[in-house]
Design an enzyme around this catalytic site. Structure first.
Site, PDB file in Angstrom:
ATOM      1  N   VAL A 125      -5.703  13.418 -43.970  1.00 32.69           N
ATOM      2  CA  VAL A 125      -7.162  13.662 -43.800  1.00 32.69           C
ATOM      3  C   VAL A 125      -7.867  13.904 -43.019  1.00 32.69           C
ATOM      4  CG1 VAL A 125      -9.399  12.518 -45.422  1.00 32.69           C
ATOM      5  CG2 VAL A 125      -7.438  11.716 -45.798  1.00 32.69           C
ATOM      6  N   SER A 139      -1.909  10.093 -29.628  1.00 36.05           N
ATOM      7  CA  SER A 139      -2.430  12.149 -29.443  1.00 36.05           C
ATOM      8  C   SER A 139      -2.364  12.055 -28.525  1.00 36.05           C
ATOM      9  CB  SER A 139      -2.660  11.939 -30.950  1.00 36.05           C
ATOM     10  OG  SER A 139      -2.836  11.782 -31.626  1.00 36.05           O
ATOM     11  N   ARG A 192     -16.817   0.789 -48.144  1.00 39.44           N
ATOM     12  CA  ARG A 192     -17.241   1.052 -49.391  1.00 39.44           C
ATOM     13  C   ARG A 192     -18.251  -0.183 -50.308  1.00 39.44           C
ATOM     14  NH1 ARG A 192     -11.670   2.941 -51.422  1.00 39.44           N
ATOM     15  NH2 ARG A 192     -11.671   5.277 -49.567  1.00 39.44           N
ATOM     16  N   CYS A 197     -10.736   8.184 -53.185  1.00 40.65           N
ATOM     17  CA  CYS A 197      -9.838   9.100 -53.729  1.00 40.65           C
ATOM     18  C   CYS A 197      -9.325   9.486 -55.625  1.00 40.65           C
ATOM     19  CB  CYS A 197      -8.289   9.856 -53.368  1.00 40.65           C
ATOM     20  SG  CYS A 197      -6.484   8.299 -52.871  1.00 40.65           S
ATOM     21  N   GLN A 218      -0.404   9.486 -58.179  1.00 38.39           N
ATOM     22  CA  GLN A 218      -0.793   8.831 -57.134  1.00 38.39           C
ATOM     23  C   GLN A 218       0.441  10.123 -56.884  1.00 38.39           C
ATOM     24  OE1 GLN A 218      -3.444   5.392 -58.108  1.00 38.39           O
ATOM     25  NE2 GLN A 218      -3.461   6.425 -55.567  1.00 38.39           N
ATOM     26  N   GLY A 222      -1.685  10.400 -50.233  1.00 39.39           N
ATOM     27  CA  GLY A 222      -2.572   9.469 -49.916  1.00 39.39           C
ATOM     28  C   GLY A 222      -2.467   8.592 -48.718  1.00 39.39           C
ATOM     29  N   LYS A 256     -10.349  -1.370 -56.238  1.00 34.82           N
ATOM     30  CA  LYS A 256     -10.930  -0.439 -56.301  1.00 34.82           C
ATOM     31  C   LYS A 256     -11.844   0.616 -57.157  1.00 34.82           C
ATOM     32  CE  LYS A 256      -8.863   0.160 -51.838  1.00 34.82           C
ATOM     33  NZ  LYS A 256      -8.002   0.370 -51.264  1.00 34.82           N
ATOM     34  N   ARG A 292       2.500   5.466 -57.992  1.00 34.08           N
ATOM     35  CA  ARG A 292       2.875   6.198 -56.486  1.00 34.08           C
ATOM     36  C   ARG A 292       3.751   6.977 -56.934  1.00 34.08           C
ATOM     37  NH1 ARG A 292      -0.806   7.052 -52.952  1.00 34.08           N
ATOM     38  NH2 ARG A 292      -1.081   5.386 -52.797  1.00 34.08           N
ATOM     39  N   HIS A 344      -3.618  13.822 -58.091  1.00 38.71           N
ATOM     40  CA  HIS A 344      -3.311  13.349 -58.320  1.00 38.71           C
ATOM     41  C   HIS A 344      -3.566  12.813 -60.044  1.00 38.71           C
ATOM     42  CE1 HIS A 344      -2.548  10.327 -54.289  1.00 38.71           C
ATOM     43  NE2 HIS A 344      -4.422   9.392 -54.464  1.00 38.71           N
ATOM     44  N   ASN A 382      -6.343  14.958 -53.780  1.00 31.45           N
ATOM     45  CA  ASN A 382      -6.333  13.692 -53.425  1.00 31.45           C
ATOM     46  C   ASN A 382      -6.917  13.745 -51.604  1.00 31.45           C
ATOM     47  OD1 ASN A 382      -3.377  14.311 -53.420  1.00 31.45           O
ATOM     48  ND2 ASN A 382      -3.258  12.370 -51.929  1.00 31.45           N
TER      49      ASN A 382
HETATM   50  P1  A2P Z   1      -2.659   9.375 -33.886  1.00 32.00           P
HETATM   51  O1  A2P Z   1      -2.644  10.232 -35.090  1.00 32.00           O
HETATM   52  O2  A2P Z   1      -3.160   9.868 -33.124  1.00 32.00           O
HETATM   53  O3  A2P Z   1      -1.938   7.990 -34.157  1.00 32.00           O
HETATM   54  P2  A2P Z   1      -2.761   9.231 -41.281  1.00 32.00           P
HETATM   55  O4  A2P Z   1      -4.085   8.376 -42.763  1.00 32.00           O
HETATM   56  O5  A2P Z   1      -2.276  10.716 -41.280  1.00 32.00           O
HETATM   57  O6  A2P Z   1      -1.232   8.041 -41.045  1.00 32.00           O
HETATM   58  O7  A2P Z   1      -3.808   9.568 -40.403  1.00 32.00           O
HETATM   59  C1  A2P Z   1      -4.546   8.278 -39.583  1.00 32.00           C
HETATM   60  C2  A2P Z   1      -5.224   8.479 -38.804  1.00 32.00           C
HETATM   61  O8  A2P Z   1      -5.905   8.050 -37.973  1.00 32.00           O
HETATM   62  C3  A2P Z   1      -4.361   9.454 -37.244  1.00 32.00           C
HETATM   63  O9  A2P Z   1      -5.320  10.549 -37.326  1.00 32.00           O
HETATM   64  C4  A2P Z   1      -4.600   8.472 -36.498  1.00 32.00           C
HETATM   65  O10 A2P Z   1      -4.402   9.094 -35.194  1.00 32.00           O
HETATM   66  C5  A2P Z   1      -5.335   7.324 -36.308  1.00 32.00           C
HETATM   67  N1  A2P Z   1      -5.750   6.840 -35.663  1.00 32.00           N
HETATM   68  C6  A2P Z   1      -5.035   5.551 -36.597  1.00 32.00           C
HETATM   69  N2  A2P Z   1      -5.302   4.459 -35.840  1.00 32.00           N
HETATM   70  C7  A2P Z   1      -6.113   4.686 -34.431  1.00 32.00           C
HETATM   71  C8  A2P Z   1      -7.141   3.525 -33.308  1.00 32.00           C
HETATM   72  N3  A2P Z   1      -7.063   2.604 -33.529  1.00 32.00           N
HETATM   73  N4  A2P Z   1      -7.823   4.652 -32.922  1.00 32.00           N
HETATM   74  C9  A2P Z   1      -8.121   6.297 -32.944  1.00 32.00           C
HETATM   75  N5  A2P Z   1      -7.551   7.275 -34.008  1.00 32.00           N
HETATM   76  C10 A2P Z   1      -6.572   6.212 -34.943  1.00 32.00           C
END
Ligand code: A2P
Length: 339
Positions: A16, A42, A101, A132, A159, A163, A216, A238, A245, A318
């Site tokens: 997202v 990351s 929410r 979504c 879905q 998601g 939800k 799913r 979706h 979605n």
């Molecule tokens: P990262 O890619 O560094 O793990 P998705 O919904 O596609 O799984 O993505 C989840 C998003 O939320 C990713 O960008 C992930 O970063 C980020 N994320 C998950 N946990 C944390 C956290 N504790 N602090 C900051 N970002 C987070």
């Protein structure tokens, strides 16, 4: 010159978050400065915004200094912890998780349906982006509710795996590759194989036998349509689709409304496109909705089993309208009217 905003995207590396960045760019949101935030995993990555590489920063307590709008899609736990921190630093948070929410002090907004609710952001500095499946359903149903009054909604969803996040997109891809190679299909993200399968299980089960996703849809629909008398029952499933979706939606209205009237209403409804020529095999499809921002409605027909019933098929991307686009539309309302 119009004012520009300092924007943060929390969860920028996710399915997202990535689209939030794309939507800000595509819709030419007045971004002065952008901060891209993710987890420690990351560290060192960069992401492009308007042709320029931006470093991904590890989100911490100091990430929101000077940020005016923070778009969050980093999971419920992360939002629970960091949204109040961002709000205390002066940002307005638009949060895509389910964490806030149903908080009575947090507006739950679909811009085509209840844009006025944005005004409630001042209470906590947080606006919630709905689920979504709920977003696309209320976009399609709001005009009908206004005209004929919806008494009851029965919805079944189909879905997409996106998601669940990036990891689920990878899991379905890997399972399909394994199937084509005649190798065993492994699953980690879902409790069962998703390739060539349908899982009647999204989020966790509650004591009433419904999943959280199903509840939800019940609770968020009532909050967004500002009508707590609407009866809603949902079965969320799913399916092995990457994006969009699809939903079979059955409604019972207080006043009689014909399929022709519904088509006419929806033809001029904001954010909706009627795609309904079944004789020529024309109806909304997940693959056509993918990458788009509209909610597509077709198969509009009378429910002949009751007096005031309509059936329809509702499809939207979605990740776009169901998440990123809706969040950026909320940010647009904030920027235009409130900040
Ligand atoms: P990262 O890619 O560094 O793990 P998705 O919904 O596609 O799984 O993505 C989840 C998003 O939320 C990713 O960008 C992930 O970063 C980020 N994320 C998950 N946990 C944390 C956290 N504790 N602090 C900051 N970002 C987070």
């Amino acid at each position: 010159m119009s004012r520009k905003f300092s924007v943060a995207v929390a969860g920028a590396t996710g399915a997202v978050g990535n689209q939030m960045i794309a939507c800000l760019e595509e819709r030419d949101f007045p971004v002065g400065n952008i901060r891209l935030l993710a987890s420690d995993r990351s560290r060192g990555r960069t992401l492009k915004f308007k042709g320029k590489d931006h470093p991904v920063e590890v989100m911490d307590e100091n990430s929101f200094k000077g940020v005016e709008i923070a778009l969050f899609s980093a999971g419920g736990g992360t939002s629970q912890r960091f949204a109040p921190i961002a709000a205390a630093a002066g940002a307005v948070v638009v949060d895509n998780s389910s964490a806030w929410r149903m908080d009575p002090d947090v507006p739950l907004v679909v811009p085509e349906v209840n844009p006025h609710a944005v005004a409630g952001y001042t209470k906590k500095g947080i606006i919630a982006n709905p689920n979504c499946s709920t977003i696309q359903m209320v976009v399609a149903l709001c005009p009908i509710h206004k005209k004929a009054g919806i008494k009851r909604i029965v919805v079944s969803t189909y879905q997409a795996v996106s998601g669940t996040g990036q990891k689920a997109i990878v899991e379905l891809t890997e399972q399909m590759k394994a199937w084509a190679a005649g190798a065993p299909m492994e699953h980690k993200v879902y409790p069962h194989r998703i390739a060539f399968n349908c899982l009647p299980h999204i989020d966790v089960f509650g004591a009433n036998g419904y999943t959280k996703e199903e509840m939800k849809m019940v609770n968020e629909t009532r909050k967004i349509l500002e009508d707590h008398d609407i009866a809603v029952t949902a079965t969320t499933v799913r399916v092995p689709v990457f994006y969009s979706h699809s939903e079979a939606v059955n409604i019972e209205t207080r006043e009689k409304i014909t399929p022709a009237e519904v088509k006419k209403l929806l033809a001029s409804a904001p954010g909706v496109k009627v795609v309904d020529d079944p004789q020529n095999a024309v109806y909304p499809l997940a693959i056509d909705a993918a990458g788009q921002d509209l909610t597509y409605v077709g198969r509009i027909r009378e429910d002949e089993s009751i007096d005031n019933g309509i059936n329809m098929w509702v499809v939207a991307d979605n990740i776009r309208k169901g998440a990123a686009t809706n969040a950026v539309q909320i940010a647009e309302i904030l920027a235009e009217k409130y900040l």
